[in-house]
Enzyme design. Structure first.
Site, PDB file in Angstrom:
ATOM      1  N   HIS A  77       0.835  -1.199   0.000  1.00  0.00           N
ATOM      2  CA  HIS A  77       0.000   0.000   0.000  1.00  0.00           C
ATOM      3  C   HIS A  77       0.871   1.251   0.000  1.00  0.00           C
ATOM      4  O   HIS A  77       1.391   1.681   1.023  1.00  0.00           O
ATOM      5  CB  HIS A  77      -0.929  -0.009   1.221  1.00  0.00           C
ATOM      6  CG  HIS A  77      -1.776   1.205   1.308  1.00  0.00           C
ATOM      7  ND1 HIS A  77      -2.183   1.742   2.511  1.00  0.00           N
ATOM      8  CD2 HIS A  77      -2.291   2.014   0.341  1.00  0.00           C
ATOM      9  CE1 HIS A  77      -2.904   2.823   2.280  1.00  0.00           C
ATOM     10  NE2 HIS A  77      -2.976   3.007   0.979  1.00  0.00           N
ATOM     11  N   ILE A  92       5.445   2.613   2.930  1.00  0.00           N
ATOM     12  CA  ILE A  92       4.615   1.622   2.251  1.00  0.00           C
ATOM     13  C   ILE A  92       4.206   0.592   3.296  1.00  0.00           C
ATOM     14  O   ILE A  92       5.050   0.032   3.985  1.00  0.00           O
ATOM     15  CB  ILE A  92       5.356   0.925   1.096  1.00  0.00           C
ATOM     16  CG1 ILE A  92       5.793   1.962   0.055  1.00  0.00           C
ATOM     17  CG2 ILE A  92       4.487  -0.164   0.463  1.00  0.00           C
ATOM     18  CD1 ILE A  92       6.674   1.397  -1.020  1.00  0.00           C
ATOM     19  N   GLU A  93       2.900   0.382   3.419  1.00  0.00           N
ATOM     20  CA  GLU A  93       2.412  -0.686   4.286  1.00  0.00           C
ATOM     21  C   GLU A  93       2.477  -1.986   3.492  1.00  0.00           C
ATOM     22  O   GLU A  93       1.849  -2.103   2.439  1.00  0.00           O
ATOM     23  CB  GLU A  93       0.973  -0.428   4.721  1.00  0.00           C
ATOM     24  CG  GLU A  93       0.818   0.687   5.712  1.00  0.00           C
ATOM     25  CD  GLU A  93      -0.630   0.937   6.075  1.00  0.00           C
ATOM     26  OE1 GLU A  93      -0.916   1.068   7.277  1.00  0.00           O
ATOM     27  OE2 GLU A  93      -1.471   1.023   5.165  1.00  0.00           O
ATOM     28  N   VAL A  94       3.229  -2.946   3.976  1.00  0.00           N
ATOM     29  CA  VAL A  94       3.336  -4.256   3.336  1.00  0.00           C
ATOM     30  C   VAL A  94       2.426  -5.197   4.121  1.00  0.00           C
ATOM     31  O   VAL A  94       2.592  -5.374   5.325  1.00  0.00           O
ATOM     32  CB  VAL A  94       4.793  -4.763   3.315  1.00  0.00           C
ATOM     33  CG1 VAL A  94       4.869  -6.155   2.695  1.00  0.00           C
ATOM     34  CG2 VAL A  94       5.675  -3.775   2.552  1.00  0.00           C
TER      35      VAL A  94
END
Length: 197
Positions: free
Chosen positions: A28, A39-41
């Site tokens: 994300h 970045i959200e993984v």
């Protein structure tokens, strides 16, 4: 490896009809993606640890700042925080406590500048968890807790007031040079990121 940039849907739901479910992972990015480092993984219930490690290493190699969530949840982390804040903001405007402009000014000049430097849990530690405990016992019961869109939000959608894209939302965007406005926002964001990194 296959990545989805969804900002809210559960990755497991996206993977459901895939043959190689273990190869899908959520990455994300935040808008504007070329500027915002976070970045959200988000692994699904099927994502292999090997894939999660690979994508984390890749994102770090292109100078991003990925955070690997321990498990998936609707809206992930940032959008859940943003949704809770937006719900309370709309509620305060709907109740006539402040105007949209006043609310945004308060948020930018208090939370905005603070959050650029200090996270919400870090701030609780600085203020004292005991102090915060006393405050929330008083405030939590009064916070907006609707599980559906608020009337003010529903009314704007019903009136085709979608914000900047329709020239009307909480603000009137019809006379704003949107390209110039967004370019200035990006410049400010770049300056903030340089300071807080």
């Amino acid at each position: 490896m296959f990545c989805t940039n969804t900002s809210s849907y559960l990755i497991s739901d996206v993977a459901e009809k895939m043959v190689y479910k273990e190869r899908l992972i959520g990455t994300h990015f935040f808008s504007p993606a070329d500027i915002t480092p976070l970045i959200e993984v988000v692994p699904s219930a099927y994502t292999s640890q090997e894939r999660a490690t690979e994508i984390m290493q890749f994102l770090q190699s292109v100078c991003k700042k990925p955070i690997l969530l321990k498990r998936e949840i609707e809206g992930f982390v940032a959008n859940r925080l943003q949704s809770a804040l937006a719900r309370e903001a709309m509620s305060l405007v709907e109740k006539g406590i402040v105007t949209a402009e006043e609310l945004d000014f308060i948020a930018k000049m208090s939370l905005g500048v603070r959050l650029a430097n200090t996270g919400p849990l870090e701030q609780r530690d600085i203020n004292g968890l005991d102090t915060h405990y006393a405050i929330v016992n008083y405030v939590y019961p009064t916070l907006e807790n609707s599980t559906k869109p608020l009337t003010i939000h529903h009314a704007k959608i019903g009136a085709n007031q979608f914000g900047m894209k329709s020239n009307q939302g909480f603000y009137d965007w019809s006379s704003i040079d949107k390209q110039q406005y967004l370019a200035q926002k990006e410049k400010t964001l770049i300056d903030i990121i340089k300071i807080v990194q």
